[in-house]
Design a protein around this motif. Structure first.
Motif, PDB file in Angstrom:
ATOM      1  N   UNK A   1       0.838  -1.243  -0.142  1.00  0.00           N
ATOM      2  CA  UNK A   1       0.029  -0.027  -0.053  1.00  0.00           C
ATOM      3  C   UNK A   1       0.955   1.107  -0.144  1.00  0.00           C
ATOM      4  N   UNK A   2       0.537   2.348  -0.613  1.00  0.00           N
ATOM      5  CA  UNK A   2       1.311   3.465  -0.763  1.00  0.00           C
ATOM      6  C   UNK A   2       1.893   4.083   0.771  1.00  0.00           C
ATOM      7  N   UNK A   3       0.764   3.920   1.750  1.00  0.00           N
ATOM      8  CA  UNK A   3       1.326   4.529   3.106  1.00  0.00           C
ATOM      9  C   UNK A   3       2.534   3.761   3.475  1.00  0.00           C
ATOM     10  N   UNK A   4       2.745   2.319   3.184  1.00  0.00           N
ATOM     11  CA  UNK A   4       3.921   1.734   3.748  1.00  0.00           C
ATOM     12  C   UNK A   4       4.880   1.395   2.793  1.00  0.00           C
ATOM     13  N   UNK A   5       4.849   1.919   1.625  1.00  0.00           N
ATOM     14  CA  UNK A   5       5.725   1.817   0.569  1.00  0.00           C
ATOM     15  C   UNK A   5       7.074   2.378   0.936  1.00  0.00           C
TER      16      UNK A   5
ATOM     17  N   UNK B   1       4.856  -6.657   6.711  1.00  0.00           N
ATOM     18  CA  UNK B   1       3.654  -6.012   7.423  1.00  0.00           C
ATOM     19  C   UNK B   1       3.866  -5.963   8.706  1.00  0.00           C
ATOM     20  N   UNK B   2       4.607  -6.651   9.408  1.00  0.00           N
ATOM     21  CA  UNK B   2       4.744  -6.716  10.909  1.00  0.00           C
ATOM     22  C   UNK B   2       5.359  -5.318  11.355  1.00  0.00           C
ATOM     23  N   UNK B   3       6.168  -4.525  10.116  1.00  0.00           N
ATOM     24  CA  UNK B   3       6.721  -3.322  10.679  1.00  0.00           C
ATOM     25  C   UNK B   3       6.160  -1.929  10.258  1.00  0.00           C
ATOM     26  N   UNK B   4       4.752  -2.085   9.600  1.00  0.00           N
ATOM     27  CA  UNK B   4       4.034  -1.157   8.878  1.00  0.00           C
ATOM     28  C   UNK B   4       4.127   0.301   9.887  1.00  0.00           C
ATOM     29  N   UNK B   5       4.008  -0.031  11.166  1.00  0.00           N
ATOM     30  CA  UNK B   5       3.872   1.075  11.816  1.00  0.00           C
ATOM     31  C   UNK B   5       5.129   1.988  12.272  1.00  0.00           C
ATOM     32  N   UNK B   6       6.328   1.201  11.799  1.00  0.00           N
ATOM     33  CA  UNK B   6       7.720   1.849  12.096  1.00  0.00           C
ATOM     34  C   UNK B   6       7.808   3.153  10.966  1.00  0.00           C
ATOM     35  N   UNK B   7       8.676   4.172  11.242  1.00  0.00           N
ATOM     36  CA  UNK B   7       9.057   5.009  10.096  1.00  0.00           C
ATOM     37  C   UNK B   7       9.738   4.612   9.127  1.00  0.00           C
ATOM     38  N   UNK B   8       9.607   4.795   7.848  1.00  0.00           N
ATOM     39  CA  UNK B   8      10.210   4.233   6.746  1.00  0.00           C
ATOM     40  C   UNK B   8      11.879   3.874   6.862  1.00  0.00           C
TER      41      UNK B   8
END
Length: 333
Positions: free
Chosen positions: A32-36, A71-78
């Motif tokens: 998804x764009x927000x986690x790319x 997917x496990x690290x989606x909430x982390x800053x890029x």
């Protein structure tokens, strides 16, 4: 607005297990764009980025692990995701080496699991190359146009309401409206619906099936600029409804539903690939009970497809009112 063909295509995915669908979504679909990850120069897959004992971890290993673990690290800053992914891969490699030393790779259950993971990886790679990557912008746009053309436009209503606990209260408010009181002012003061009450009772536009049946029937029966002469009862209380405007719903813009159309095409391509792969294969079920259940499931899917096609043809031929909505609960606000 929902595309009518989406449900029929989705029915075909009952051939897949829930785990396969989950893997398909994670590994075959693009992030998804927000986690790319931010754009960067392609890394050399052979470049070594860590060593665990004598075992090397390369950029290629990291990329392969990303499909399962990102997917496990989606909430982390890029900027932290790459570090977290590498740390996780080091942990995995460490225990993997210990397992090999213990000879767990020769355990019968572990062997089966490794074989399954290999099949799954090949399955996903094949689908990505021959299904996902074949979808073009032109194909997406053409399918969008097809879905829009097949979707009957529906009338939407812009209404506001006042919700009160008793019929007596509603009747008293209708008397005030008949005497010239402002609908918005009464809604703000008396409505027990906190969401719309703060907006003078405004519910915005809604279409068939979005309100409870009694509310919907009353709203659609009104002409713009009029309100219900009698209170309307629902499970939420007693409503006074005013219709402000009616319009024919516009189809969603292509960019709004681009991913929905893409998912539709992906599912259809997956089914096509599986059917083509099984054409020259003999599938034998050795458990008669399980075979019966699978055949019943296949028949149900085929029946749903036929019923959907029949309904579409009937809708196209008939020039009647829209069918009675399902009567979903009214919006919270």
């Amino acid at each position: 607005m929902t595309f009518p063909l989406l449900s029929r295509a989705l029915a075909g995915t009952l051939f897949l297990s829930a785990s396969v669908l989950a893997v398909q979504a994670q590994e075959a679909a693009p992030p998804a764009p927000e986690v790319a990850e931010p754009a960067a120069a392609p890394a050399d897959p052979a470049a070594v980025i860590a060593r665990v004992g004598s075992s090397e971890i390369t950029e290629g290993d990291l990329a392969a692990a990303a499909a399962d673990l990102s997917a496990q690290f989606q909430q982390l800053p890029p900027e932290q995701r790459r570090v977290a992914l590498l740390a996780a891969l080091v942990d995995i490699r460490s225990l993997s080496l210990q397992a090999e030393e213990a000879g767990l790779q020769d355990d019968a259950l572990t062997e089966r699991r490794i074989a399954f993971l290999r099949d799954r990886a090949l399955h996903n790679a094949y689908f990505e190359r021959n299904g996902v990557e074949t979808i073009t912008d032109e194909e997406l746009r053409a399918r969008y146009d097809e879905e829009v053309a097949a979707t009957e436009p529906v009338e939407e209503v812009h209404a506001r309401h006042i919700l009160v606990p008793t019929r007596e209260e509603a009747e008293a408010l209708i008397t005030e409206l008949d005497g010239g009181a402002e609908f918005e002012a009464l809604a703000s003061e008396h409505s027990s619906d906190p969401g719309s009450g703060q907006r003078g009772g405004d519910l915005g536009f809604f279409g068939p099936g979005q309100m409870v049946p009694a509310f919907e029937a009353a709203a659609y029966a009104l002409e713009p600029g009029s309100y219900t002469p009698e209170p309307v009862e629902s499970q939420f209380g007693w409503h006074i409804i005013e219709v402000l405007e009616k319009r024919m719903a516009e189809p969603p813009a292509f960019e709004q539903v681009r991913e929905q159309v893409r998912q539709l095409l992906m599912r259809e391509k997956y089914i096509e690939l599986v059917e083509a792969a099984r054409e020259n294969l003999t599938v034998e079920y050795l458990d008669p009970e399980m075979e019966t259940q699978i055949r019943a499931m296949e028949a149900a899917i085929a029946g749903a497809d036929a019923e959907g096609a029949g309904e579409a043809a009937a809708d196209e031929a008939a020039q009647e009112e829209a069918p009675v909505p399902a009567g979903e609960p009214a919006p919270a606000d």
